[in-house]
Design an enzyme around this catalytic site. Sequence first.
Site, PDB file in Angstrom:
ATOM      1  N   HIS A  51       0.836  -1.203   0.000  1.00  0.00           N
ATOM      2  CA  HIS A  51       0.000   0.000   0.000  1.00  0.00           C
ATOM      3  C   HIS A  51       0.876   1.261   0.000  1.00  0.00           C
ATOM      4  CE1 HIS A  51      -3.672   2.348   1.179  1.00  0.00           C
ATOM      5  NE2 HIS A  51      -2.738   3.153   1.645  1.00  0.00           N
ATOM      6  N   GLU A  52       1.782   1.330   0.957  1.00  0.00           N
ATOM      7  CA  GLU A  52       2.627   2.533   1.041  1.00  0.00           C
ATOM      8  C   GLU A  52       3.549   2.624  -0.171  1.00  0.00           C
ATOM      9  OE1 GLU A  52       1.643   4.635   3.032  1.00  0.00           O
ATOM     10  OE2 GLU A  52       0.477   3.364   4.387  1.00  0.00           O
ATOM     11  N   GLU A  67      -4.813   7.657  -3.372  1.00  0.00           N
ATOM     12  CA  GLU A  67      -5.217   6.419  -2.689  1.00  0.00           C
ATOM     13  C   GLU A  67      -5.586   5.328  -3.698  1.00  0.00           C
ATOM     14  OE1 GLU A  67      -4.736   6.146   0.429  1.00  0.00           O
ATOM     15  OE2 GLU A  67      -5.856   4.379   1.062  1.00  0.00           O
ATOM     16  N   HIS A  85       1.761   4.413  -2.906  1.00  0.00           N
ATOM     17  CA  HIS A  85       1.904   5.870  -2.752  1.00  0.00           C
ATOM     18  C   HIS A  85       3.307   6.300  -3.180  1.00  0.00           C
ATOM     19  CE1 HIS A  85      -1.885   6.711  -0.783  1.00  0.00           C
ATOM     20  NE2 HIS A  85      -1.649   5.890   0.215  1.00  0.00           N
TER      21      HIS A  85
HETATM   22 ZN    ZN Z   1      -3.028   5.286   1.693  1.00  0.00          ZN
END
Ligand code: ZN
Length: 495
Positions: free
Chosen positions: A260-261, A290, A264
């Site tokens: 997830h990170e 996101e 980003h």
């Molecule tokens: Zn996030």
Amino acid sequence: MEQALLDLRARLAEVSDLSRAAGVLGWDQRVTMPPRGTEARAEQLSTLGRIAHERFTDAEVGRLLDRAEPLVESQPYDSDDRSLVRVTRRDWEKARRVPTELRAEMTLQAARGHHAWVEARRTSDFASFLPYLRTNVELKRRYVECFEWSDSPYTPLLDDYEPGMLTTEVQEVFAVLRPALTELVAAAPEVDASFLHGDFPAEEQRAFAERVVRTMGFDDDAWRLDPTAHPFCTSFSNRDVRLTTRYRPDDLESVWSTMHEAGHGLYAHGIADALLRSPLHGAPSLGINESQSRTWENLVGRSRPFWEHWYAPLQEHFPALRGVELDTFVRAINRAEPGLIRVDADETTYSLHIILRFELEQELVAGTVALEDLPEIWNARMKEFLGIDVPDNAHGVLQDVHWSGGGIGYFPTYALGNVISLQIWDAVRGALPDLDDQLEGGDLLPLSEWLRDNLYALGRKLTPKETIERLTGSPVIDPAPYLAYLGDKVAALAT
Ligand code: ZN
């Protein structure tokens, strides 16, 4: 380049440097700083923030924009210079509407609210948090008064995170999502995931997470990964990306939290060099940003093709999984199961947590709900939305950090990110017909490069809607692909 543009760029570069320097201090605060540094760090961040804000909202920036605008008029809409001038004008006018004293008061009360919330959550004591929440909500109402809005007083708050989006547009999307998600959750069978809890040494988790991130398309020496209590990602340029994650020794959540990170992070890494040190250095909105963390965490990281390649390496690191079939593992990581805590929610139930918060936030801003009644209303809606009983406020209304710092308007971006991730994924599938084969072969680069070239490189040049239109052909936020994806997922669980 014309002088006015050079002067404007120099001024904006200075503001950007101040903000990124504050970012370094913020990263340090959350990753390596000893706890007793808190007070001094708050002063340092406040000083840097104030100077950056003053330098940006200064009348001189307006004069530079006046001189620069005629120079870029004839350039293409998405050229670097014309985009820079257009986006800076919008940011500048918005920032100047808020009086400095109000902004300072909001910052101060956010810090106090956060402090009170940490203690209130620990003791599950809503009453001790209530006065701080009241102050923060009142400040937000004063903030809203600085702007004009057509549909809802919630819109100026939403606009801070989703520029240009109306509250009514989010209501429309959520009105489709809510009944459909409720139905999916009810249809989802129970799936055994007990083997995902056990003994998973943090050192092995770190080794595996780094192995995966190394294949995602980062340049070597342009990122690092550190442990922290609440994972986040930040960056100080497109070549200095800081990922953080959390290794819980009894589960494997770090695999998806890290992906997830890293999603980003790939966004930050892919922003074109020409946009650095300017207001274009970023993503168009939190929802769009996101959408990419969710893409890597879920659309890639929970897909069968991805695990065709990565399951054997995972089993090397964690012998306990050697007796678990790939099919069983993939089912378990895709299960749908109502729970109390938003950050632990699976893909199917997650957006229901958000819709609940979105409804409450609108009522908070409109003043149609008494703050002291929040816990009761929260618990009743959790029962209605997800069918579960809330045992205490720490697992209910006090679970999230956002309201403690006045972050009202932020929550919807998470669910919008889910929806947008599937709209963009459909475009990706059209452009990369061999995607599944590539994922099965462990080759993430075609996906990573396509997203970089078609999305990440644009930075903040386009608005969220213009960005979605460029990728999908329509500016509309359409929940259909997301619901179809979840429908397939739940159907697969039932077979
Ligand atoms: Zn996030």
